[in-house]
Design a protein around this motif. Sequence first.
Motif, PDB file in Angstrom:
ATOM      1  N   ALA A  16       5.731 -83.759 -75.924  1.00  0.00           N
ATOM      2  CA  ALA A  16       4.477 -83.079 -76.266  1.00  0.00           C
ATOM      3  C   ALA A  16       3.381 -83.960 -75.680  1.00  0.00           C
ATOM      4  O   ALA A  16       2.962 -84.946 -76.298  1.00  0.00           O
ATOM      5  N   ALA A  50       4.749 -77.977 -87.335  1.00  0.00           N
ATOM      6  CA  ALA A  50       3.577 -78.414 -86.579  1.00  0.00           C
ATOM      7  C   ALA A  50       2.265 -78.047 -87.274  1.00  0.00           C
ATOM      8  O   ALA A  50       1.186 -78.245 -86.706  1.00  0.00           O
ATOM      9  N   LYS A  80      -2.620 -78.511 -79.153  1.00  0.00           N
ATOM     10  CA  LYS A  80      -1.858 -79.733 -79.412  1.00  0.00           C
ATOM     11  C   LYS A  80      -0.678 -79.427 -80.326  1.00  0.00           C
ATOM     12  O   LYS A  80       0.455 -79.818 -80.070  1.00  0.00           O
ATOM     13  N   ARG A  81      -0.927 -78.715 -81.416  1.00  0.00           N
ATOM     14  CA  ARG A  81       0.144 -78.399 -82.364  1.00  0.00           C
ATOM     15  C   ARG A  81       1.157 -77.420 -81.781  1.00  0.00           C
ATOM     16  O   ARG A  81       2.349 -77.509 -82.078  1.00  0.00           O
ATOM     17  N   VAL A  84       3.471 -79.526 -79.819  1.00  0.00           N
ATOM     18  CA  VAL A  84       4.402 -80.233 -80.705  1.00  0.00           C
ATOM     19  C   VAL A  84       5.510 -79.282 -81.146  1.00  0.00           C
ATOM     20  O   VAL A  84       6.693 -79.628 -81.105  1.00  0.00           O
ATOM     21  N   LEU A  97       5.831 -87.989 -78.388  1.00  0.00           N
ATOM     22  CA  LEU A  97       4.556 -87.378 -78.764  1.00  0.00           C
ATOM     23  C   LEU A  97       3.425 -88.272 -78.280  1.00  0.00           C
ATOM     24  O   LEU A  97       3.315 -89.423 -78.697  1.00  0.00           O
ATOM     25  N   PRO A 100      -0.397 -86.920 -80.782  1.00  0.00           N
ATOM     26  CA  PRO A 100      -0.143 -85.622 -81.404  1.00  0.00           C
ATOM     27  C   PRO A 100      -1.223 -85.136 -82.363  1.00  0.00           C
ATOM     28  O   PRO A 100      -1.324 -83.936 -82.613  1.00  0.00           O
ATOM     29  N   SER A 101      -2.031 -86.037 -82.908  1.00  0.00           N
ATOM     30  CA  SER A 101      -3.050 -85.594 -83.874  1.00  0.00           C
ATOM     31  C   SER A 101      -4.456 -85.610 -83.288  1.00  0.00           C
ATOM     32  O   SER A 101      -5.428 -85.385 -84.023  1.00  0.00           O
ATOM     33  N   SER A 131      -0.171 -93.307 -79.817  1.00  0.00           N
ATOM     34  CA  SER A 131      -1.292 -92.874 -80.642  1.00  0.00           C
ATOM     35  C   SER A 131      -2.296 -94.006 -80.828  1.00  0.00           C
ATOM     36  O   SER A 131      -1.921 -95.164 -80.982  1.00  0.00           O
TER      37      SER A 131
END
Length: 151
Positions: A16, A50, A80-81, A84, A97, A100-101, A131
């Motif tokens: 992702a 997700a 983004k989600r 994922v 990932l 991812p957030s 991240s």
Amino acid sequence: ILPGHASQRRAAFALAPQDAQMVAGTIADNLRLARPGLDDAALWEALETACLANDVRAMPQGLHHWVGDGGARLSGGQRKRLSVARALLAARPWLVLDEPSEGLDHDAEACLRERLGQWLAAHGAGLILISHRPAMLTLADRQVRLGERPD
């Protein structure tokens, strides 16, 4: 290093990416890129994990909502989600990932962190997480910080 040819190693990872590409199609079209033959129940399960299922249910055509060219009809957080969810559906031994957030508010990030943790525990998949957001780092057993010099 994993044994085998490069193509075999690549097949072990679902990605992702930070800037996920979307095809001009529906939510379902974009999810089914992960693996042919997925039924709607599998798509909804990935969307739940997700934290995107409620958003998709609120769209007039649900799974058949047209996302537009490159996902232009979705917010950054929704893209983004969706990325994922697509990676989860690939059913690979490793999940990669990248941020991812990013673009998610605190509540959406907390939801994603919790549900990804549950999914990882249930599926036994490995996780490589990139991240800058400290909340997501709780998913990692070990951390490697790039750019820092050891004492």
